[in-house]
Design a protein around this motif. Structure first.
Motif, PDB file in Angstrom:
ATOM      1  N   HIS A   2       0.818  -1.221   0.000  1.00  0.00           N
ATOM      2  CA  HIS A   2       0.000   0.000   0.000  1.00  0.00           C
ATOM      3  C   HIS A   2       0.847   1.265   0.000  1.00  0.00           C
ATOM      4  N   THR A   3       2.075   1.161  -0.504  1.00  0.00           N
ATOM      5  CA  THR A   3       2.902   2.332  -0.734  1.00  0.00           C
ATOM      6  C   THR A   3       2.883   2.608  -2.238  1.00  0.00           C
ATOM      7  N   ALA A   4       3.621   3.622  -2.673  1.00  0.00           N
ATOM      8  CA  ALA A   4       3.631   3.960  -4.103  1.00  0.00           C
ATOM      9  C   ALA A   4       5.023   4.403  -4.517  1.00  0.00           C
ATOM     10  N   THR A   5       5.336   4.169  -5.778  1.00  0.00           N
ATOM     11  CA  THR A   5       6.571   4.675  -6.367  1.00  0.00           C
ATOM     12  C   THR A   5       6.216   5.630  -7.493  1.00  0.00           C
ATOM     13  N   ILE A   6       7.058   6.631  -7.681  1.00  0.00           N
ATOM     14  CA  ILE A   6       6.843   7.631  -8.725  1.00  0.00           C
ATOM     15  C   ILE A   6       8.136   7.783  -9.505  1.00  0.00           C
ATOM     16  N   VAL A  18      -1.354   8.609   6.664  1.00  0.00           N
ATOM     17  CA  VAL A  18      -0.070   8.827   6.008  1.00  0.00           C
ATOM     18  C   VAL A  18       0.040   7.971   4.752  1.00  0.00           C
ATOM     19  N   GLN A  19       0.590   8.555   3.697  1.00  0.00           N
ATOM     20  CA  GLN A  19       0.857   7.822   2.455  1.00  0.00           C
ATOM     21  C   GLN A  19       2.358   7.871   2.167  1.00  0.00           C
ATOM     22  N   GLU A  20       2.972   6.708   2.070  1.00  0.00           N
ATOM     23  CA  GLU A  20       4.404   6.629   1.822  1.00  0.00           C
ATOM     24  C   GLU A  20       4.664   6.534   0.318  1.00  0.00           C
ATOM     25  N   VAL A  21       5.662   7.292  -0.151  1.00  0.00           N
ATOM     26  CA  VAL A  21       6.000   7.285  -1.574  1.00  0.00           C
ATOM     27  C   VAL A  21       7.516   7.323  -1.743  1.00  0.00           C
ATOM     28  N   THR A  73       9.578   9.260   1.302  1.00  0.00           N
ATOM     29  CA  THR A  73       8.961  10.109   2.313  1.00  0.00           C
ATOM     30  C   THR A  73       7.582   9.625   2.735  1.00  0.00           C
ATOM     31  N   ALA A  74       7.201  10.041   3.913  1.00  0.00           N
ATOM     32  CA  ALA A  74       5.827   9.896   4.393  1.00  0.00           C
ATOM     33  C   ALA A  74       5.123  11.215   4.128  1.00  0.00           C
ATOM     34  N   SER A  75       4.007  11.171   3.415  1.00  0.00           N
ATOM     35  CA  SER A  75       3.291  12.391   3.043  1.00  0.00           C
ATOM     36  C   SER A  75       1.892  12.381   3.639  1.00  0.00           C
ATOM     37  N   VAL A 118       9.338   0.581   2.012  1.00  0.00           N
ATOM     38  CA  VAL A 118       8.750   1.450   0.997  1.00  0.00           C
ATOM     39  C   VAL A 118       9.418   1.235  -0.358  1.00  0.00           C
ATOM     40  N   GLN A 119      10.744   1.235  -0.394  1.00  0.00           N
ATOM     41  CA  GLN A 119      11.443   1.120  -1.670  1.00  0.00           C
ATOM     42  C   GLN A 119      11.486  -0.319  -2.191  1.00  0.00           C
ATOM     43  N   ARG A 120      11.518  -1.284  -1.274  1.00  0.00           N
ATOM     44  CA  ARG A 120      11.667  -2.665  -1.712  1.00  0.00           C
ATOM     45  C   ARG A 120      10.334  -3.402  -1.857  1.00  0.00           C
ATOM     46  N   ALA A 121       9.227  -2.732  -1.585  1.00  0.00           N
ATOM     47  CA  ALA A 121       7.925  -3.384  -1.752  1.00  0.00           C
ATOM     48  C   ALA A 121       7.693  -3.696  -3.227  1.00  0.00           C
ATOM     49  N   SER A 122       7.130  -4.857  -3.503  1.00  0.00           N
ATOM     50  CA  SER A 122       6.920  -5.264  -4.887  1.00  0.00           C
ATOM     51  C   SER A 122       5.792  -4.467  -5.527  1.00  0.00           C
ATOM     52  N   VAL A 123       6.025  -4.011  -6.735  1.00  0.00           N
ATOM     53  CA  VAL A 123       5.028  -3.257  -7.496  1.00  0.00           C
ATOM     54  C   VAL A 123       4.090  -4.246  -8.183  1.00  0.00           C
ATOM     55  N   THR A 124       2.805  -4.147  -7.879  1.00  0.00           N
ATOM     56  CA  THR A 124       1.820  -5.087  -8.436  1.00  0.00           C
ATOM     57  C   THR A 124       1.098  -4.520  -9.652  1.00  0.00           C
ATOM     58  N   ASN A 125       0.987  -3.199  -9.741  1.00  0.00           N
ATOM     59  CA  ASN A 125       0.342  -2.555 -10.888  1.00  0.00           C
ATOM     60  C   ASN A 125       1.029  -1.229 -11.153  1.00  0.00           C
ATOM     61  N   THR A 126       0.934  -0.757 -12.357  1.00  0.00           N
ATOM     62  CA  THR A 126       1.481   0.557 -12.691  1.00  0.00           C
ATOM     63  C   THR A 126       0.452   1.365 -13.471  1.00  0.00           C
ATOM     64  N   THR A 127       0.555   2.671 -13.340  1.00  0.00           N
ATOM     65  CA  THR A 127      -0.270   3.600 -14.111  1.00  0.00           C
ATOM     66  C   THR A 127       0.647   4.599 -14.795  1.00  0.00           C
ATOM     67  N   ARG A 128       0.527   4.697 -16.106  1.00  0.00           N
ATOM     68  CA  ARG A 128       1.286   5.695 -16.859  1.00  0.00           C
ATOM     69  C   ARG A 128       0.452   6.969 -16.933  1.00  0.00           C
ATOM     70  N   LEU A 129       0.990   8.028 -16.370  1.00  0.00           N
ATOM     71  CA  LEU A 129       0.357   9.339 -16.488  1.00  0.00           C
ATOM     72  C   LEU A 129       0.961  10.010 -17.716  1.00  0.00           C
TER      73      LEU A 129
END
Length: 655
Positions: free
Chosen positions: A53-57, A245-248, A260-262, A639-650
């Motif tokens: 439930h974190t996110a990468t950008i 809090v949302q971690e990214v 960061t925690a945002s 946060v950084q090592r969590a596996s990405v399950t889906n991606t969205t291209r903006l």
């Protein structure tokens, strides 16, 4: 043949039942969109949604990274930031009914929206563009069908309105205000502040955000080794069951990643790492109430209108005196005036953007904090720590440092030093310690006085026995913790203050024995004579509430069907104590708005160490969610090592 047919049919039905059960338990998951076009985006930006439930950008520049951050907040925290915006703008009654006018009036007098607009107008053009970029991403998410079709929005027939860039500065003020200390009841006798206090408590209870004074930050390193210095933060978030809090993790070409925690609704980053620097801020804001002799000719008056969904419009009068606002009347010629930095056209946005390496200038010098005090810790790339601001408690040990605001922080520092002597730095383990050095120091000084209790009954004998054998650990099953806390509460009422090991008054022994009997009587009335049922998890239950649903008596629409089922309070066993590193309640020192069991823990070890977090995430819409939830502490999540399950291209919208 019939037997084989029967067995085959049975197998098919069993398999079908298994599939149905699997689908039901996992829930109908709607994957995030593979692509979303956004007006004003400069280049394609990728958002990764992880299993934790974190996110990468991944963005080419800071402006697009902020657009993606807004998109993440809108997708992951849509309901939270929507409720926060209604609260900050003073428009709750337009969405949820006229009984919330008092909170709207309070928000208008505190000027969350008014001063946010003024602060936005005074920003330089490049900083305004940063807020506009964030709002673009937020609007793209809020206007999507995936958000519109979520349960709370359907239940209230709400469609999120467009997010104006200055709305984030109103959210910033709301966060800062909930970081001030509530007005103490003891200060109100005949003061004319009762209405202000009532409205303020109502606002805080509506959001279920309180207890920030119990937040702490600490850093620790191994003996002689600064390279692996750990920075830890515990942000106390009150009694809300909604995730806050949302971690990214933000990656850009040619720049070190920002982790960061945002906070939703605004680019606020209380904890994180960027450019080799790690930081955490405790989010405290100072507010002062003072009696002032006033001259009505010197007042600056403005009026605002509240238009509830049901009922007539109401006019709110706001009177300013100097830098403060009138919140209560004393006598015809004097009034109570609130002075708070949020009553000015200021913002901490530039400081947050610079801290997270998202400002318009690559090497910008961090500006001062204005709305929050900026108290916390910073650790540089060499592992050296620096105290930020002037926190009331700064406790330095041989290989550690702890900062906080409450009196309990000093006892937590004792626990930190004790942990530091046990071996290598271990934030994950240390931060779950329910052991209290405060209780351990008091027990030997107080318990001997109970040896000469006159004619104790069996319940009293059992209670004394559990207390004598208690190890000063506030775990859920602890009985000694309950007896100790109730005894100290009674003794505190006797002597008028919290006891210390140095207490040795002439009548201390008789008072302690009398207080112990009072405590046993109180616990017997509450839990019965079976002392085995006097468990710490029952004495301080970790009850969390879903905002809006927990205040259904204030909402026009009947919420009884969901406020007592899906969104009913979330009950968890209580554990820990305000004096332990794990944090928790203290019955001898209760918070003004009740227990604050919701907290976010995060830590980073080493200059490039990942941000690891521990926080409760509960999805009330999940099938059997309550039945299947664990009462154990949530596991740490990277946060950084969590596996990405889906991606969205903006992608930029076509011209």
């Amino acid at each position: 043949m019939s037997r084989r047919l029967y067995l085959g049919l049975t197998g098919v039905l069993a398999a079908a039942a298994g599939v149905v059960l699997w689908w039901t338990l996992s829930g109908p998951v709607t994957a995030p969109p593979a692509e979303h076009s956004i007006d004003g985006l400069r280049d394609t930006t990728t958002v990764g949604w992880t299993s934790r439930h974190t996110a990468t950008i991944e963005a080419t520049d800071a402006a697009d990274a902020l657009t993606a951050l807004g998109y993440v907040h809108g997708m992951k925290r849509a309901w939270t930031l929507t409720v926060w915006r209604y609260t900050a703008l003073g428009t709750l009654s337009t969405a949820f009914g006229g009984d919330l006018v008092s909170i709207d009036r309070h928000a208008r007098r505190l000027g969350f929206a008014h001063h946010a607009r003024r602060a936005y107008d005074r920003l330089d053009a490049t900083t305004q563009e940063r807020l506009q970029a964030y709002a673009r991403g937020l609007n793209a998410a809020l206007q999507s069908d995936r958000v519109h079709q979520r349960g709370p929005f359907l239940r209230f027939n709400l469609t999120p309105e467009r997010w104006a860039p200055w709305h984030s500065l109103a959210i910033e003020r709301l966060v800062a205000w909930t970081s001030t200390a509530p007005t103490p009841k003891s200060a109100l006798s005949g003061s004319g502040l009762a209405n202000f206090r009532t409205a303020d408590r109502q606002l805080r209870r509506w959001l279920r955000l309180h207890g920030r004074s119990r937040s702490v930050a600490w850093a620790a390193r191994g003996s002689g080794d600064t390279t692996q210095t750990a920075l830890f933060a515990k942000h106390v978030l009150g009694a809300t069951a909604d995730p806050v809090v949302q971690e990214v993790a933000i990656r850009r070409p040619g720049a070190p990643p920002t982790v960061t925690a945002s906070l939703p609704g605004a680019p606020l980053f209380p904890t994180g790492r960027a450019e080799g620097q790690r930081w955490t801020y405790l989010l405290h804001s100072d507010a002062e109430l003072a009696p002032v002799n006033v001259d009505s000719t010197e007042a600056r008056v403005r009026h605002e209108r509240i238009a509830p969904s049901q009922g007539d419009e109401q006019l709110v009068e706001i009177r300013r005196y100097g830098n403060g606002v009138r919140v209560g009347t004393m006598r015809p010629d004097s009034a109570w005036v609130l002075e708070w930095s949020g009553l000015r056209a200021r913002t901490d946005l530039s400081r947050w953007l610079t801290t997270a390496n998202l400002s318009a200038e690559r090497d910008a010098t961090p500006s001062d904090f204005h709305l929050v005090a900026g108290e916390g810790l910073r650790v540089d790339s060499a592992g050296a720590w620096t105290v930020e601001g002037q926190p009331p408690v700064v406790d330095r040990g041989p290989t550690s440092i702890l900062v906080g605001r409450s009196d309990w922080a000093a006892h937590q520092a004792d626990g930190l030093r004790a942990q530091a002597r046990t071996g290598p730095v271990a934030p994950a383990r240390w931060s779950t310690s329910d052991s209290s050095t405060w209780a351990a120091a008091l027990l030997p000084a107080l318990v001997p006085d109970l040896a000469s209790l006159d004619d104790p009954d069996s319940t009293t004998v059992d209670a004394r026995s559990y207390l004598r054998n208690w190890d000063a650990v506030y775990d859920p099953a602890s009985i000694g913790a309950v007896v100790f806390e109730e005894w100290l509460r009674a003794y505190q009422r006797e002597i008028g203050r919290r006891p210390t090991p140095a207490d040795s008054a002439f009548f201390a022994g008789p008072r302690r024995r009398r207080a112990f009997r009072t405590a046993v009587d109180s616990l017997t009335r509450r839990y019965g004579t079976d002392v085995r049922r006097w468990r710490w998890e029952r004495a301080v239950p970790g009850r969390r509430f879903f905002p809006v649903w927990a205040a259904d008596s204030l909402v026009t629409e009947d919420l009884s069907d969901l406020s007592s089922t899906r969104f009913a309070p979330l009950n968890r066993p209580g554990r820990g104590h305000a004096s332990s590193l794990s944090g928790g309640a203290a019955r001898t020192d209760p918070l003004p708005l009740g227990p604050a069991p919701t907290h976010w823990d995060g830590w980073m070890q080493g200059p490039r160490g990942d941000l690891t977090v521990r926080r409760l995430r509960f999805d009330p819409s999940g099938f059997f969610a309550r039945s299947l939830r664990s009462h154990d502490r949530p596991p740490p999540a990277s946060v950084q090592r969590a596996s990405v399950t889906n991606t969205t291209r903006l992608v930029p919208s076509a011209p």
